[in-house]
Design a protein around this motif. Structure first.
Motif, PDB file in Angstrom:
ATOM      1  N   ALA A  28       0.852  -1.200   0.000  1.00  0.00           N
ATOM      2  CA  ALA A  28       0.000   0.000   0.000  1.00  0.00           C
ATOM      3  C   ALA A  28       0.885   1.246   0.000  1.00  0.00           C
ATOM      4  O   ALA A  28       0.629   2.213  -0.715  1.00  0.00           O
ATOM      5  CB  ALA A  28      -0.929  -0.013   1.202  1.00  0.00           C
ATOM      6  N   GLY A  29       1.967   1.197   0.802  1.00  0.00           N
ATOM      7  CA  GLY A  29       2.914   2.317   0.818  1.00  0.00           C
ATOM      8  C   GLY A  29       3.658   2.432  -0.505  1.00  0.00           C
ATOM      9  O   GLY A  29       3.827   3.518  -1.055  1.00  0.00           O
ATOM     10  N   ILE A  30       4.082   1.276  -1.018  1.00  0.00           N
ATOM     11  CA  ILE A  30       4.856   1.258  -2.260  1.00  0.00           C
ATOM     12  C   ILE A  30       4.044   1.829  -3.421  1.00  0.00           C
ATOM     13  O   ILE A  30       4.560   2.569  -4.256  1.00  0.00           O
ATOM     14  CB  ILE A  30       5.319  -0.187  -2.568  1.00  0.00           C
ATOM     15  N   ARG A  31       2.743   1.506  -3.458  1.00  0.00           N
ATOM     16  CA  ARG A  31       1.914   2.002  -4.573  1.00  0.00           C
ATOM     17  C   ARG A  31       1.839   3.518  -4.583  1.00  0.00           C
ATOM     18  O   ARG A  31       1.818   4.139  -5.644  1.00  0.00           O
ATOM     19  CB  ARG A  31       0.508   1.419  -4.477  1.00  0.00           C
ATOM     20  N   VAL A  32       1.794   4.101  -3.407  1.00  0.00           N
ATOM     21  CA  VAL A  32       1.804   5.570  -3.326  1.00  0.00           C
ATOM     22  C   VAL A  32       3.079   6.102  -3.988  1.00  0.00           C
ATOM     23  O   VAL A  32       3.051   7.039  -4.789  1.00  0.00           O
ATOM     24  CB  VAL A  32       1.724   6.038  -1.852  1.00  0.00           C
ATOM     25  N   CYS A  33       4.194   5.442  -3.660  1.00  0.00           N
ATOM     26  CA  CYS A  33       5.475   5.862  -4.214  1.00  0.00           C
ATOM     27  C   CYS A  33       5.489   5.681  -5.740  1.00  0.00           C
ATOM     28  O   CYS A  33       5.993   6.540  -6.465  1.00  0.00           O
ATOM     29  CB  CYS A  33       6.590   5.047  -3.566  1.00  0.00           C
ATOM     30  N   VAL A  34       4.903   4.577  -6.216  1.00  0.00           N
ATOM     31  CA  VAL A  34       4.875   4.330  -7.660  1.00  0.00           C
ATOM     32  C   VAL A  34       4.120   5.444  -8.383  1.00  0.00           C
ATOM     33  O   VAL A  34       4.544   5.916  -9.438  1.00  0.00           O
ATOM     34  CB  VAL A  34       4.241   2.951  -7.967  1.00  0.00           C
TER      35      VAL A  34
END
Lengths: 193, 186
Positions: A114-120
């Motif tokens: 969920a955090g990584i998707r924000v970064c993507v």
């Protein structure tokens, strides 16, 4: 011949392992491995291949590898270098994809992604911004950019339609109507203002 | 025959995606919509994995999608599919290198292709935002902590001198840690 091709394959497999984060990250590694260590292409040739690799269809790193391999050992060389550059990712990603699929239901893995998707999201918009500075350079390219973005967001059209539309528009604007250009083309610099 | 289908889909992606790895993203969304081999959320995860592992992003994404669709065989077939047009196109261009570079038609086509490619990546970005920020498709499901994280990342990757040139993997790993600490998925 087989020895030479194997050498190309291995050299580009090494480049493939060391490239982290796409085509642009590959350029300094190619300069070191291919130009300085192996002497298979000159600095200028590499720059040319890379420039063409950026604006032709496909993955930049693959296009550049094909170019250098072709220059060194003909068509078999082009194929060997290209297979070399994709070999490490195939192995690494297959291993990782298996692991990720297995763990994807765990709560902490879900939280991490969920955090990584924000970064993507942020990384993609950064890429758009960077590309846009070089490609959206005058009213015509702005119009093409907006039309294609809106079309791609609002309709279910295949991307192929947009690619063909954009290439044809570009030829019509530049070759037939002799318009547009801006900074992309030195001889017309300033004419748009 | 899933392998043939995979090869064909990725052959088209390799043939029409202009502008590097990220440019394959809109094609992958198209494949996801038509084939249902993987979800939009999986695509977003895939971008993160592709950015954080060795290898060109476009190749990594093809391998990942191929693996999700049909295992190791699928990974190999999808990757071969995405690189085959490159090999053919580049070998042809190599033969006509000088004429290709000087052609007004080629220059014109790329004049139009570059902004279009940027526009398509923007559209793909909007889909990633939907999958990431609106899990059930309504504005009510937006988590303000995610918006805050996005704002911080946007500043760090663009405005702060010390951090903006760091490799994307730093931000991806950092975001993973923030996600776990805050329990973002819950």
């Amino acid at each position: 011949m087989v020895g030479k091709l194997l050498e190309l394959f291995l050299a580009f497999a090494k480049v493939g392992v060391m490239t982290f984060g796409g085509g642009y990250a590959m350029l300094p590694i190619l300069q070191r491995e291919i130009v300085e260590n192996k002497g298979w292409a000159s600095e200028e040739e590499l720059a040319d291949y890379f420039a063409i690799g950026q604006c032709t269809p496909g993955v930049i790193a693959v296009n550049t590898a094909t170019f250098i391999g072709r220059k060194k050992d003909g068509i078999p060389g082009g194929v060997a270098a290209t297979l070399g550059v994709v070999f490490p990712p195939i192995v690494i990603i297959s291993l990782l994809a298996g692991v990720i699929t297995q763990f994807s239901e765990l709560a902490w893995v879900k939280d991490a992604f969920a955090g990584i998707r924000v970064c993507v999201c942020v990384l993609i918009f950064n890429a758009v911004w960077k590309l846009g500075k070089k490609s959206v350079i005058d009213p015509w390219t702005t119009a093409i950019f907006l039309l294609v973005a809106a079309g791609a967001i609002l309709t279910k059209c295949s991307p192929v339609v947009f690619v063909v539309f954009a290439a044809v528009s570009g030829v019509v604007l530049r070759v037939l109507l002799k318009t547009g250009g801006g900074k992309a083309d030195g001889r017309k610099d300033g004419a748009v203002k | 025959m899933i392998y043939l289908r995979l090869f064909w889909e990725f052959f088209q992606t390799g043939l029409f995606a202009v502008g590097g790895g990220m440019a394959t993203l809109p094609f992958l969304y198209d494949i996801s919509d038509r084939m249902g081999w993987f979800t939009h959320a999986q695509l977003a995860d895939m971008v993160a994995v592709s950015e954080s592992t060795p290898g060109p992003i476009g190749v990594n994404m093809a391998t990942y999608v191929g693996f999700l669709t049909a295992g190791v065989g699928g990974a190999v077939v999808a990757t071969l599919g995405v690189i085959t047009p490159s090999i053919i196109v580049i070998l042809i261009i190599f033969a006509f290198l000088q004429r290709f570079r000087d052609s007004a038609y080629v220059k014109g086509a790329f004049y139009g292709l570059r902004p279009a490619s940027t526009g398509m990546i923007l559209a793909a970005g909007v889909l990633v935002v939907k999958a990431s920020f609106l899990p059930d498709g309504t504005l009510a499901s937006v988590d303000w902590r995610m918006l805050a994280l996005a704002a911080v990342l946007a500043v760090l990757t663009n405005a702060v001198k010390k951090t903006k040139d760091l490799h994307p993997i730093v931000f991806i790993l950092g975001s993973a840690v923030v996600g776990m600490v805050l329990g973002l998925a819950g």
